[in-house]
Design a protein around this motif. Sequence first.
Motif, PDB file in Angstrom:
ATOM      1  N   GLN A  88       5.973  -9.381   7.641  1.00 29.58           N
ATOM      2  CA  GLN A  88       4.679  -9.651   7.064  1.00 29.58           C
ATOM      3  C   GLN A  88       3.567  -9.294   8.036  1.00 29.58           C
ATOM      4  O   GLN A  88       2.552  -8.745   7.637  1.00 29.58           O
ATOM      5  N   LEU A  89       3.785  -9.602   9.292  1.00 33.35           N
ATOM      6  CA  LEU A  89       2.766  -9.345  10.295  1.00 33.35           C
ATOM      7  C   LEU A  89       2.544  -7.848  10.476  1.00 33.35           C
ATOM      8  O   LEU A  89       1.398  -7.391  10.524  1.00 33.35           O
ATOM      9  N   LEU A  90       3.608  -7.067  10.561  1.00 27.37           N
ATOM     10  CA  LEU A  90       3.460  -5.622  10.690  1.00 27.37           C
ATOM     11  C   LEU A  90       2.728  -5.040   9.488  1.00 27.37           C
ATOM     12  O   LEU A  90       1.891  -4.150   9.635  1.00 27.37           O
ATOM     13  N   ILE A 115       5.316  -1.422  -1.055  1.00 25.18           N
ATOM     14  CA  ILE A 115       5.154  -0.688  -2.305  1.00 25.18           C
ATOM     15  C   ILE A 115       6.389  -0.899  -3.177  1.00 25.18           C
ATOM     16  O   ILE A 115       7.517  -0.852  -2.692  1.00 25.18           O
ATOM     17  N   ASP A 116       6.154  -1.174  -4.441  1.00 22.96           N
ATOM     18  CA  ASP A 116       7.247  -1.396  -5.386  1.00 22.96           C
ATOM     19  C   ASP A 116       7.609  -0.101  -6.090  1.00 22.96           C
ATOM     20  O   ASP A 116       6.727   0.659  -6.492  1.00 22.96           O
ATOM     21  N   ASP A 165       9.158  -1.502   2.614  1.00 23.52           N
ATOM     22  CA  ASP A 165       8.277  -2.099   3.616  1.00 23.52           C
ATOM     23  C   ASP A 165       7.065  -1.204   3.851  1.00 23.52           C
ATOM     24  O   ASP A 165       5.933  -1.680   3.924  1.00 23.52           O
ATOM     25  N   ARG A 166       7.323   0.099   3.969  1.00 28.98           N
ATOM     26  CA  ARG A 166       6.224   1.052   4.181  1.00 28.98           C
ATOM     27  C   ARG A 166       6.669   2.428   3.708  1.00 28.98           C
ATOM     28  O   ARG A 166       7.812   2.829   3.915  1.00 28.98           O
ATOM     29  N   LEU A 167       5.742   3.121   3.075  1.00 32.00           N
ATOM     30  CA  LEU A 167       5.966   4.494   2.635  1.00 32.00           C
ATOM     31  C   LEU A 167       4.801   5.321   3.152  1.00 32.00           C
ATOM     32  O   LEU A 167       3.637   4.964   2.955  1.00 32.00           O
ATOM     33  N   VAL A 168       5.131   6.414   3.860  1.00 35.39           N
ATOM     34  CA  VAL A 168       4.111   7.278   4.433  1.00 35.39           C
ATOM     35  C   VAL A 168       4.325   8.689   3.894  1.00 35.39           C
ATOM     36  O   VAL A 168       5.432   9.226   3.972  1.00 35.39           O
ATOM     37  N   GLU A 169       3.266   9.254   3.340  1.00 35.69           N
ATOM     38  CA  GLU A 169       3.340  10.620   2.819  1.00 35.69           C
ATOM     39  C   GLU A 169       2.723  11.574   3.824  1.00 35.69           C
ATOM     40  O   GLU A 169       1.563  11.427   4.222  1.00 35.69           O
TER      41      GLU A 169
END
Length: 143
Positions: free
Chosen positions: A1-3, A66-67, A79-83
């Motif tokens: 959560q913190l990240l 992101i769901d 948790d994280r998605l980076v394009e």
Amino acid sequence: QLLEHLTLQTGAIDPESMSVDQVARWLGVSEELANKALAQANTVLHTQELAQYLTANQWVQAWNEIDVVSLDGKSFRLDRLVEFDDHLAILDYKLTIPELGSEAHNKYRMQLNNYKQELGRIRPDKPAKAYLISAKGELKEIT
């Protein structure tokens, strides 16, 4: 959560730094645990190898929590998605990265490969890569 709170994402303002006291209240934990969580988050956020995914803001877009919904209606939370220009990077935060071949590693590999498959259906224009990130700032691509 913190990240997730401390990393940049598309459409959001720059995250504010948080004190140990603020983290303790926000997460509902002791100051000792908040201090440990903040130290781990800072380790990850200041690891040069991870900057391109978390702090450099040199991506096309980036999202936290992101769901993704599969064709059969199953929901997955990344948790994280980076394009980037040439690929999508799925990041999954773990306290530690399990040993290759272990039951935990195989479980995460199946999970992340499923995420890659679903993203391939949604975004066939870019290949997806998946990574585990540890609290020590380690990065491991999962294939």
